[in-house]
Structures are given as C-alpha cells and as structure tokens.
Scaffold this motif. Structure first.
Motif, PDB file in Angstrom:
ATOM      1  N   CYS A 347      35.418 116.392  -0.120  1.00  0.00           N
ATOM      2  CA  CYS A 347      34.906 115.396  -1.195  1.00  0.00           C
ATOM      3  C   CYS A 347      34.307 114.037  -0.743  1.00  0.00           C
ATOM      4  N   ASN A 348      35.009 113.346   0.045  1.00  0.00           N
ATOM      5  CA  ASN A 348      34.825 112.080   0.685  1.00  0.00           C
ATOM      6  C   ASN A 348      34.350 110.763  -0.285  1.00  0.00           C
ATOM      7  N   VAL A 349      34.328 111.056  -1.549  1.00  0.00           N
ATOM      8  CA  VAL A 349      34.233 110.039  -2.363  1.00  0.00           C
ATOM      9  C   VAL A 349      34.848 108.690  -1.974  1.00  0.00           C
ATOM     10  N   CYS A 350      36.048 108.722  -1.857  1.00  0.00           N
ATOM     11  CA  CYS A 350      36.698 107.404  -1.178  1.00  0.00           C
ATOM     12  C   CYS A 350      36.187 106.639  -0.335  1.00  0.00           C
ATOM     13  N   ALA A 358      36.969 101.237   5.336  1.00  0.00           N
ATOM     14  CA  ALA A 358      38.176 101.674   6.037  1.00  0.00           C
ATOM     15  C   ALA A 358      38.666 102.887   6.014  1.00  0.00           C
ATOM     16  N   ILE A 359      37.851 103.838   5.192  1.00  0.00           N
ATOM     17  CA  ILE A 359      38.489 105.162   5.104  1.00  0.00           C
ATOM     18  C   ILE A 359      37.426 106.238   5.898  1.00  0.00           C
ATOM     19  N   PRO A 360      38.328 106.955   6.760  1.00  0.00           N
ATOM     20  CA  PRO A 360      37.392 107.948   7.480  1.00  0.00           C
ATOM     21  C   PRO A 360      36.653 108.961   6.934  1.00  0.00           C
ATOM     22  N   THR A 361      35.639 109.369   7.583  1.00  0.00           N
ATOM     23  CA  THR A 361      35.108 110.703   6.988  1.00  0.00           C
ATOM     24  C   THR A 361      35.348 111.694   7.734  1.00  0.00           C
ATOM     25  N   GLY A 362      35.024 112.928   7.683  1.00  0.00           N
ATOM     26  CA  GLY A 362      35.202 114.018   8.630  1.00  0.00           C
ATOM     27  C   GLY A 362      36.634 114.576   8.438  1.00  0.00           C
ATOM     28  N   GLU A 363      37.393 115.475   9.066  1.00  0.00           N
ATOM     29  CA  GLU A 363      38.256 116.055   9.019  1.00  0.00           C
ATOM     30  C   GLU A 363      39.416 115.122   9.715  1.00  0.00           C
ATOM     31  N   MET A 395      41.249 104.540  -5.125  1.00  0.00           N
ATOM     32  CA  MET A 395      41.865 105.235  -6.143  1.00  0.00           C
ATOM     33  C   MET A 395      41.393 105.525  -7.586  1.00  0.00           C
ATOM     34  N   ALA A 396      40.378 104.337  -7.808  1.00  0.00           N
ATOM     35  CA  ALA A 396      39.559 104.483  -8.925  1.00  0.00           C
ATOM     36  C   ALA A 396      38.501 105.376  -9.032  1.00  0.00           C
ATOM     37  N   VAL A 397      37.841 105.828  -7.932  1.00  0.00           N
ATOM     38  CA  VAL A 397      36.673 106.651  -7.944  1.00  0.00           C
ATOM     39  C   VAL A 397      37.403 108.005  -7.519  1.00  0.00           C
ATOM     40  N   CYS A 398      38.861 108.272  -7.181  1.00  0.00           N
ATOM     41  CA  CYS A 398      38.700 109.731  -6.887  1.00  0.00           C
ATOM     42  C   CYS A 398      38.883 110.602  -7.915  1.00  0.00           C
ATOM     43  N   PRO A 399      38.424 111.850  -7.807  1.00  0.00           N
ATOM     44  CA  PRO A 399      38.074 112.742  -8.831  1.00  0.00           C
ATOM     45  C   PRO A 399      39.425 113.402  -9.007  1.00  0.00           C
ATOM     46  N   LEU A 400      40.495 113.157  -8.421  1.00  0.00           N
ATOM     47  CA  LEU A 400      41.891 113.582  -8.853  1.00  0.00           C
ATOM     48  C   LEU A 400      42.719 112.747  -9.693  1.00  0.00           C
ATOM     49  N   ALA A 401      41.981 111.344  -9.966  1.00  0.00           N
ATOM     50  CA  ALA A 401      42.822 110.325 -10.553  1.00  0.00           C
ATOM     51  C   ALA A 401      42.474 110.310 -11.875  1.00  0.00           C
ATOM     52  N   HIS A 402      41.898 111.157 -12.539  1.00  0.00           N
ATOM     53  CA  HIS A 402      41.623 110.985 -14.119  1.00  0.00           C
ATOM     54  C   HIS A 402      42.841 111.037 -14.894  1.00  0.00           C
ATOM     55  N   SER A 403      42.769 111.134 -16.298  1.00  0.00           N
ATOM     56  CA  SER A 403      43.659 110.808 -17.183  1.00  0.00           C
ATOM     57  C   SER A 403      44.499 112.276 -17.031  1.00  0.00           C
ATOM     58  N   ASP A 404      45.680 112.221 -17.527  1.00  0.00           N
ATOM     59  CA  ASP A 404      46.521 113.476 -17.918  1.00  0.00           C
ATOM     60  C   ASP A 404      46.152 114.137 -18.972  1.00  0.00           C
ATOM     61  N   LYS A 427      30.461 119.245  -6.407  1.00  0.00           N
ATOM     62  CA  LYS A 427      28.949 119.006  -6.754  1.00  0.00           C
ATOM     63  C   LYS A 427      28.977 118.508  -8.359  1.00  0.00           C
ATOM     64  N   LEU A 428      30.144 119.259  -9.087  1.00  0.00           N
ATOM     65  CA  LEU A 428      30.090 118.700 -10.587  1.00  0.00           C
ATOM     66  C   LEU A 428      30.528 117.298 -10.620  1.00  0.00           C
ATOM     67  N   ASP A 429      31.344 116.959  -9.640  1.00  0.00           N
ATOM     68  CA  ASP A 429      31.768 115.650  -9.895  1.00  0.00           C
ATOM     69  C   ASP A 429      30.628 114.697  -9.657  1.00  0.00           C
ATOM     70  N   ARG A 430      29.744 114.914  -8.518  1.00  0.00           N
ATOM     71  CA  ARG A 430      28.853 114.105  -8.266  1.00  0.00           C
ATOM     72  C   ARG A 430      27.875 114.076  -9.378  1.00  0.00           C
TER      73      ARG A 430
END
Ligand code: SF4
Ligand code: SF4
Length: 450
Positions: A347-350, A358-363, A395-404, A427-430
């Motif tokens: 993902c890497n969106v954050c 401040a957030i690392p990319t990669g594994e 947190m706001a952009v994370c694809p897993l942080a949507h509404s319940d 891909k769908l998220d982008r």
C-alpha cells in the motif's frame, strides 16, 4: 420478457446493490471522488443492462455470461488465499526506555541534569530535538482552532485528573471464579464501561518500559511491574473528526479518546482491585507498558507501517489503554497477521502522504531483534509543532480506516483472505481516492472563521 433477460436482471441486482451502498457511504464519508466514480459505474451498468434487456436474444445471453464470468472472477479474487506466509511472532529483544519517546524528551528542561544526561548518552538526538524546541505550538489564531484547542484541553485535563486513580489497594477478600469465567466477565465489563474491543495477553518483560521518562515516578527510575497479565482495550476515533487531518479536529478527537480509554481502564482496574487482586491502569501520560505491543499480543490487531495498531474493522482509527494485573486470566496466543503486513507492504499510502516524511517505505527491517516498521518520531513531532496539531494525516488516508459499514467490511474480508484481492484492492483504492487524497471538511457543528 424472456427468461434470459429476467436471469440477467437478477444476476445484476447484487452488484447494483453493492455499488449503490458504496456510493452512498462514500458521499456520507465526504469521499466525493469515490462516490462519483462508483455512481458513474452504477449508471453505466444500469444503462447497459437496460439496453441489453431491450435488445434481448443473443445480446442478453452474452451479457448474462459476462455477468457470471465477472462473479467467478470476483469469487476467485475473494476466496483464493494465494501463497501462505508463516513467520515467527516478532518480539523485541530488549525493553524500550520511555525516556527515548518524544513526549519524554520534550519535557526535559535544558538547564536540568536529566537533559545533560540524556543528550550525553544520545548525542544523535540533540540537533533535531533543539530544532523542535524552537517551534511554537501557539501559531493558531483562527477562531475554529482556538475552539478546538479548548476541546482538546478539556479532554487532556480529564485524563490528567485520572492519573491519580490508576493504582490503589486491592480489597482483602478475593472473589475466586474459574479463569475462563473471570476473563469473559472482565472483557464484558470493559465493553460495558465503554471499550470497543478487548483482549488479554500474558504480560512479557518486553511489554514493560525499562525506565520512567514521562509517566509516574522519578525520571530515569527503573520500572518494576510484577503483574502477570494485561487487558488491552480500544476506543473508536470518530472518522468525521479525523478526515480533516492534519487540521485541528483530529487533536480534539485524539484527546477525547485518550480520556474515554483512560476512564474505561481506570474503572476496570478499580473493579479488579475490588475483586481482591492488584491492578494498574496504563493511560495517557501514565504508561508503564507499550500499549500497541500489548494490544497486538492480546489479539486486537497487527502493527502496521505507521507503527499503530491496525484493528480488523477500524484499522488504525482507535486509541488504546491497558490494565495490568496479578489476576490469572486466559491469554490470547498471538500469531502474526500476515494479511495486514502484506497489505502494508503493497500500500504505502501513509508514507506517500505523511507531511513530515516520517513513515518508512519498503519492507520491515530488523530492529532490536524484531521485524518492524519504525516511524521517525523526531520528524513526525517536528511537523506537529510546526502545524500546531497532532497531525494524524497517516490515519486519515489509510485504506483500512473507513467507516464500519458493510461494504467496507466486505472489502476488508477480501483483504484478510486473499493476496490477489490485496493486490487488486491497492489499485482500486488509488482509482477511487487518488494517490494523494485531500483533507476533508471539519464537522458541521464547528463554527467557521469570520
Ligand atoms: S496507509 Fe497503507 S501502508 Fe499505511 S498503515 Fe494503512 S494500510 Fe498500511
Ligand atoms: S502523524 Fe503526521 S507527521 Fe506523524 S507520521 Fe502520521 S502523517 Fe506523518
């Protein structure tokens, strides 16, 4: 109307219903781009189905086969798990020193011996920390910001008043019931008091900070906590208050959830002490344990790229508190959640949207004996003090942080089950939200600036 046409309409209905619900929740989430895209797809599907139904014959037959083929493809993406990945549980080797966290470092006065001692041992932190000290949190002159400051202050004041209640004497008479029953009771009680989710783990030495940096006790004092079990709990951060991040409502929401989680933990600890056992609540500003690590081991989620606990339904959109106790409980047996780790790898969106870089990319990399992602807390905090908020853009952009909501929950199920689904969903998220989603509006009840 022919049987083929009726079959086609029936086959299209579930997809139609899903897209309509997804478009509706997207507009309610202020995700207009996603809402319009899904609504456009829905209109195209409706128009195509109408034309084909009107044509009938071979056209309807071909469309029916195409629809069935689409469902087979979706079922394949959803249910075929792909290559199973197993790895050992990742636990740090050494205990972490609370004096190293930014909140502890920023509390040190430059004329104090603590300050001298700390930077003698960690000269690499000095220049960056000094740059942060030059920033001002008080660059917020707008009316809405001052009002949100007041809201955050109210919650932090409430948490502050709870700190004197985190510990106390246990009642002399013990209530003795089987471990299974008392675990179920305490988990239920935590939810009754206000927790969203609750889990239990055996307390490990690496869960406990090695030395006091910010919490109760003398700075630098070794922390001795002889409890055997920990109960971790979450409270949900309201999505409507974090989507305008890095603007200020996120700070008011963070503070509000620290207060809610803190109150729940303090009440739970008090209840355990009333049962005749030792218990201590670990709440904002008074931690002796590393909450995300405890919560992960208690089965509440996995730690993702941004270093936060990723829960199954709210993603990172939670706040945590912990209660430790000497009351023996039934503990969760932690196993790494490879689906979340794999999704974060793709993902890497954050990382792409972090204003502080401040957030690392990669594994993940090996840090202190465990594979993990580690954010650069100095860069993160530097941005906070420049922006004058708790940021929370990641947190706001994370694809897993949507509404319940059932549509998002269904997609999360796919993410949990299948590597192919995870690949497709990134891909769908982008496509739906864009690579760099824009901050959304603040809650409607917040007065606008004049
Ligand atoms: S934004 Fe993506 S990479 Fe970052 S924590 Fe969320 S899922 Fe993981
Ligand atoms: S809070 Fe903001 S600055 Fe810190 S890691 Fe998240 S996005 Fe980056």
């Amino acid at each position: 109307m022919s049987i083929t046409t009726i079959a086609l309409i029936l086959a299209a209905l579930p997809l139609f219903f899903f897209l309509a619900s997804f478009a509706s929740i997207s507009f309610r989430e202020q995700e207009r781009r996603a809402g319009w895209k899904v609504l456009g797809s829905l209109l195209m599907l409706t128009a195509s189905a109408t034309v084909v139904a009107w044509l009938g014959g071979i056209a309807a037959q071909a469309a029916l086969y195409a629809m069935l083929g689409l469902y087979i493809l979706l079922a394949f993406l959803f249910f075929v798990p792909g290559k199973k990945h197993q790895e050992p549980a990742q636990h740090p080797r050494r205990r972490y020193d609370e004096r190293r966290i930014m909140f502890a470092r920023m509390r040190m006065r430059p004329d104090s011996t603590n300050y001298q001692d700390y930077y003698r041992q960690h000269p690499e932190d000095l220049a960056g920390d000094e740059a942060i000290r030059q920033n001002s949190w008080h660059n917020r002159q707008e009316l809405s910001s001052r009002l949100m400051d007041a809201a955050a202050h109210a919650s932090f004041a409430a948490v502050g008043s709870l700190r004197s209640l985190v510990d106390g004497e246990a009642a002399p008479d013990k209530i003795d019931i089987p471990a299974e029953e008392r675990t179920a009771y305490l988990c239920g009680l935590a939810k009754f008091f206000g927790a969203l989710d609750v889990g239990v783990t055996a307390l490990k030495p690496v869960h406990i900070y090695s030395h006091v940096g910010r919490g109760a006790g003398e700075w630098g004092q070794e922390i001795a906590l002889n409890h055997t079990h920990a109960i971790a709990l979450t409270t949900e951060m309201a999505r409507e208050n974090i989507i305008s991040a890095p603007r200020q409502p996120v700070m008011a929401e963070s503070a509000r959830q620290y207060a809610r989680a803190g109150l729940t933990a303090v009440m739970l600890a008090a209840a355990i002490r009333a049962m005749g056992y030792e218990a201590r609540a670990h709440i904002d500003g008074s931690y002796q344990v590393i909450c995300p690590l405890v919560a992960r081991d208690a089965g509440l989620g996995e730690i993702g790229r941004m270093g936060l606990l990723m829960t199954p339904r709210q993603g990172p959109r939670v706040r945590l508190a912990v209660v430790t106790t000497n009351l023996p409980l039934q503990a969760h047996d932690y196993q790494p959640d490879h689906a979340i780790i794999d999704f974060c790898n793709r993902c890497n969106v954050c990382a792409a949207n972090c204003p502080g870089k401040a957030i690392p990319t990669g594994e993940r990399i090996m840090i202190n004996g465990a594979l993990r992602w580690q954010i650069d807390q100095q860069r993160c905090y530097h941005f906070w003090t420049r922006a004058g908020t708790d940021c929370g853009r990641c947190m706001a952009v994370c694809p897993l942080a949507h509404s319940d909501h059932w549509t998002h929950n269904l997609l999360q199920q796919g993410i949990q089950r299948s590597a192919a689904f995870r690949q497709t969903y990134v891909k769908l998220d982008r496509w739906l939200y864009g690579a760099h989603p824009q901050p959304k509006g603040a809650p409607a009840w917040l007065p606008r600036d004049h």
